[in-house]
Design a protein around this motif. Sequence first.
Motif, short mmCIF file in Angstrom:
data_model
loop_
_atom_site.label_atom_id
_atom_site.label_comp_id
_atom_site.label_asym_id
_atom_site.label_seq_id
_atom_site.Cartn_x
_atom_site.Cartn_y
_atom_site.Cartn_z
N ASP A 73 -0.01 -2.97 -6.68
CA ASP A 73 -1.84 -3.27 -6.82
C ASP A 73 -1.49 -5.04 -6.36
O ASP A 73 -2.67 -5.55 -6.88
N LYS B 34 1.06 -1.18 -0.17
CA LYS B 34 0.53 -0.29 0.30
C LYS B 34 1.04 0.87 -0.37
O LYS B 34 0.67 2.45 -0.61
N GLY C 80 -7.98 -0.73 -3.80
CA GLY C 80 -8.18 -0.55 -2.49
C GLY C 80 -9.12 -0.35 -1.63
O GLY C 80 -9.50 0.23 -0.77
N ASP D 212 2.19 8.13 6.09
CA ASP D 212 2.85 7.34 5.37
C ASP D 212 4.07 6.60 5.80
O ASP D 212 4.20 5.22 5.55
N LYS E 253 2.63 2.14 -2.87
CA LYS E 253 0.98 1.71 -4.56
C LYS E 253 1.41 0.96 -5.33
O LYS E 253 0.89 1.79 -6.82
#
Lengths: 364, 326
Positions: free
Chosen positions: A155, A150, A246, B51, A153
Amino acid sequence: MPKKTIDIEHDLTHLSILNEKGEADESLAPKLNGDTLVTMFRNMLATRRLDERMINMQRQGRIGTYGPSRGQEASQVGTAMALRPDDWTAQAFREMGMTLTRGWKMDLTLFFWGGYEEGNAVAKGHNDLPIAVPVASQTLHGVGIAWGMKIKKKDSVCITYLGDGGTSEGDFHEAMNFAGVYDLPLIFIVQNNQFAISHPRRKQTKSRTLAQKALAYGFEGVQVDGNDVLAVYSATCDAVAKARKGGGPTLIECVTYRLSMHTTADDPTRYREDKEVKEWEKRDPLIRFAKYLRNKGVLDDESIEGIENDVKDEIAAAVKRYEEYEGLDPLDSFKYILAELPPDIQAQQDEFVAALQNEGKMSH
Amino acid sequence: MASINMVKALNLALAEKMREDENVILLGEDIGQDGGVFRITEGLLDEFGSDRVIDTPVAEAGIVGAAIGMSIYGLRPVCEMQFSGFAYQAFHQVEGHLSRYRTRTRGRFSVPMVIRMPYGGGIRAIEHHSESREALYAHTPGLQVVVPSTPRNARALLRASMLSPDPVIFYEPKALYRAFREEVPDEPETQPLGKARVVCEGNDITLIGYGAMVRVLTEAAEDLSDQDGINADVIDLISLAPMDTETLVQSVSKTGRAIVVHEGPRRCGIGSEVAARLAESALDHLEAPVRRITGYDVQFPYFARERAFMPNSDRVVQAARELLDY
């Protein structure tokens, strides 16, 4: 200030596509081509046959204690087939069907249960964590991997495997909580095989299902017939697709049954009735899937025999490599402790070498 | 050069590394918005975002277990345990996995991550906030355990820990967080893991310790010098695992006498290990038994009694006199 009902989402589905007779509800069945179905079958069959061989080899003293997968092939293979190579897994220790599906050589299974770390030396390019023995502890590593995906980023997604017993562990709770709070692309596959060694599912939790545990953490839980590879695959594909977009975590409870012992060191007659085992044998995931594929014309006697022979050869070759292995170096324990051996441990290694030489177990 | 305390030094080390490497991320309880209960991570959320400076639920196993997974995935997590007294809820992850992945997978997966945790007495805190259990970690194969003793070496050691290819337990003497300031250079520096530091030199006796006890030792060394004309080698171990046997043996070969001091319990403690190594490697040079001045093998008291309980320089001075007269 009235006392009122809080409306929380609590839908829970149970998915079954392929029944014990090998009949499928085609409206629910995943659209798979013949090659994929054969691969699925082959992975399940290879798991079954290697499992049988492992038990024999344990009885002959050729490997150590072994934890069988018999009965759980659909849960393991069906989930793993929903993944891409860039996805990850964080397994427990009864996921041989998953590892074979993910392309692990059979050798690793033999080496692991034969007492060699080589069995956990996951090959480069395989995005799978090694076997983790402490119950449910691996679920948190799955959290970290999914979190990394995550943050970076990607998938991709991660599956973490555990059993019904694992749902009682604190680590499982913390993993579920983190997965929910941070909306991680993580799928919990709970192989509810009805027993944690001797402790039955009904005494593991008062919850009616294990799937419903997800609801308390704010995400979806699904129950599937874990002996139905089509249902397992389909539910996992849905969870994977959701996570890639997501949509966060899912827990899938695969209702299955451990047809063998917990490990070869265990005697299941101490805690369960033979007639219960017989009942579950009728629901054997491999037999029903074979029937389905025959009915569908995907497989016949000849092609099944071909796969059987192919698997037999693969097992024989792996056993041969395992039994002829010459890589047993006692100093390996020092080789992999840290990237660089510090002087105090170096001194212990020297002491170990001297001891081995003295015992005639190493040449000077 | 700036003069800063240990809190600022640790903060600086984290910020410097995070600026260089986007894979370095922080996880812990109250470390973001709140800047950490000791303010070690103050300002980092603003600079690096949520993050990378992650406020987690109250779940130590979750923090460490997740960090293991992140680390394998290619991130470089630095975890904060709010107090070492709560880190036992993550100990099974440390012992069962963190310390083992490299061996388990024959090097396929290593776990380069740091777990920071404050330890030790002297801050008048409630139960579970004052203990020293470094021996548990030092006893665990596969871990590196380091303890800073000054702002400058805290910064350098934390940087080295974040650069290490293997896990580091970074045990922070919380009594020193704001105890004093020290000049630190403008540029980041590292200090090798695994090396002890000779704080001051003398020929008569070797005083060995780490963390907050280093100040106790230097105070004792001054008193011994002023009052008795006894000159001590003071050795700051810094690294408990691995342990720098060579520096210890070199010193004791010169002085013939050694005292080892720590806050943690004596039984199977770091002092026991030091004494054993000296017995193994410097016996011929020893003129007297090795003495351990440590926490006793009882529970660390509630804070009304902690001052009396903790090792102090008077006890070290007294022991040194006895050893010199032995």
